[in-house]
Design a protein around this motif. Structure first.
Motif, PDB file in Angstrom:
ATOM      1  N   HIS A   1       0.869  -1.180   0.000  1.00  0.00           N
ATOM      2  CA  HIS A   1       0.000   0.000   0.000  1.00  0.00           C
ATOM      3  C   HIS A   1       0.901   1.222   0.000  1.00  0.00           C
ATOM      4  CE1 HIS A   1       0.891  -0.708   4.204  1.00  0.00           C
ATOM      5  NE2 HIS A   1       0.217   0.334   4.640  1.00  0.00           N
TER       6      HIS A   1
ATOM      7  N   HIS B   1       1.198   3.950   1.988  1.00  0.00           N
ATOM      8  CA  HIS B   1       1.563   4.710   3.190  1.00  0.00           C
ATOM      9  C   HIS B   1       3.068   5.009   3.185  1.00  0.00           C
ATOM     10  CE1 HIS B   1      -2.190   3.341   5.694  1.00  0.00           C
ATOM     11  NE2 HIS B   1      -2.479   4.201   4.739  1.00  0.00           N
TER      12      HIS B   1
ATOM     13  N   ASP C   1       5.543   4.703   5.086  1.00  0.00           N
ATOM     14  CA  ASP C   1       6.541   3.751   5.567  1.00  0.00           C
ATOM     15  C   ASP C   1       6.637   2.507   4.682  1.00  0.00           C
ATOM     16  OD1 ASP C   1       3.912   3.406   6.557  1.00  0.00           O
ATOM     17  OD2 ASP C   1       4.600   2.040   8.128  1.00  0.00           O
ATOM     18  N   HIS C   2       5.886   2.494   3.595  1.00  0.00           N
ATOM     19  CA  HIS C   2       5.907   1.359   2.672  1.00  0.00           C
ATOM     20  C   HIS C   2       6.268   1.774   1.250  1.00  0.00           C
ATOM     21  CE1 HIS C   2       3.965  -1.527   5.544  1.00  0.00           C
ATOM     22  NE2 HIS C   2       3.616  -0.371   6.091  1.00  0.00           N
TER      23      HIS C   2
ATOM     24  N   HIS D   1      -7.182  -1.497   6.169  1.00  0.00           N
ATOM     25  CA  HIS D   1      -6.256  -0.507   6.720  1.00  0.00           C
ATOM     26  C   HIS D   1      -6.014   0.635   5.728  1.00  0.00           C
ATOM     27  CE1 HIS D   1      -2.591   1.164   8.412  1.00  0.00           C
ATOM     28  NE2 HIS D   1      -1.920   0.808   7.338  1.00  0.00           N
TER      29      HIS D   1
ATOM     30  N   ASP E   1       0.351  -4.570   6.467  1.00  0.00           N
ATOM     31  CA  ASP E   1      -0.486  -3.940   7.487  1.00  0.00           C
ATOM     32  C   ASP E   1      -1.913  -4.491   7.545  1.00  0.00           C
ATOM     33  OD1 ASP E   1       1.787  -2.592   7.912  1.00  0.00           O
ATOM     34  OD2 ASP E   1       1.015  -0.591   7.481  1.00  0.00           O
TER      35      ASP E   1
HETATM   36 ZN    ZN Z   1       0.052   1.270   6.614  1.00  0.00          ZN
END
Ligand code: ZN
Length: 267
Positions: free
Chosen positions: A93, A95, A97-98, A172, A193
């Motif tokens: 995904h 986000h 941190d990814h 999420h 996640d």
């Molecule tokens: Zn996430």
């Protein structure tokens, strides 16, 4: 190794100290220290390597007040992967941190769910609350890759290669996907996640960053159905992962571990 059986690695690159009430909708009565770790993962088969997620860099760590333990590129090199040779990156995904470090894999094609790109570039990002876990630069970088032919879209469940399947779970983030990999010990599922910590899936609790709570809860059942056993489900941010699985190579304890090996410690 047969050509549909893979080695799977977790590479820990970041850390964030926090209290347990921050990790659950409705808080947590115990109120204990319950840190999150940050990982990328790698799937290595004969002649082919897939990196799963790209982490964040030092500048983003500073901006978001997270600890960058070791740069993502260093972690991958430590297990024998040269980032500039990687041809496939799976993005679970978008986000921050990814999906950071967006220049680290200059040759790679990025595998992403249709819905995740639509979500990250659409009307929901008009709200500060919804866009909080996203970074405009990460999304713009993905759009630029799209315009140079480097994004492969997936819609729901799809086989990426023999032994590797993508599974849209949502919840999420609207287009979150988990990855199932055939290994020597059975089917390992990189949940990302879809379950931040073991506790989320085991106690059917929900992390506070969420698009759809019902899809998060249904996702736990999907993860269990996909994996050979509960011990084959790898949560996305649990510090237990590096404690439970053997080091990928001597000296990499606490940094890079083998997930296609049996756990050396119980959950
Ligand atoms: Zn996430």
């Amino acid at each position: 190794m047969s050509d549909d059986v893979y080695e799977v690695y977790a590479v820990r690159y970041g850390h964030h100290d926090r209290r347990s009430p921050e990790n659950f909708i409705g808080g947590d009565p115990h109120d204990v220290l319950q840190p999150l770790d940050f990982y990328v993962w790698a799937i290595v088969g004969e002649g082919r390597t897939y990196v799963v997620d790209t982490g964040f860099d030092a500048a983003m760590a500073e901006r978001r007040k997270r600890d960058l333990l070791r740069p993502v590129g260093d972690g991958l090199k430590a297990i024998g992967i040269e980032p500039d040779r990687v041809e496939d990156v799976i993005v679970t995904h978008l986000h921050y941190d990814h999906s950071g470090n967006y220049d680290l894999f200059p040759r790679a094609r990025y595998h992403l769910q249709d819905v995740e790109m639509a979500y990250a570039t659409g009307r929901c990002m008009a709200h500060a609350h919804t866009r909080m876990p996203f970074e405009a630069d990460d999304i713009v970088a993905m759009v630029r890759k799209l315009f140079t032919g480097r994004v492969a879209f997936h819609d729901g469940d799809n086989e990426l290669a023999p032994g590797i399947t993508l599974h849209r779970i949502g919840g999420h983030s609207k287009g979150l996907q988990s990855v199932r990999v055939k290994t020597r010990r059975g089917y390992v599922v990189l949940a990302s996640d879809a379950s931040h910590l073991d506790q989320h899936i085991d106690e059917a609790r929900v992390f506070p960053i969420v698009y759809n709570t019902g899809d998060v809860l249904a996702g736990y059942e999907t993860l269990k159905r996909l994996a050979t056993s509960r011990d084959h489900i790898i949560p996305g941010h649990d510090p237990n992962v590096v404690a439970r699985y053997p080091a990928a190579r001597p000296g990499l304890d606490g940094w890079a571990v083998r997930l296609d090996a049996d756990p050396v410690r119980p959950r």
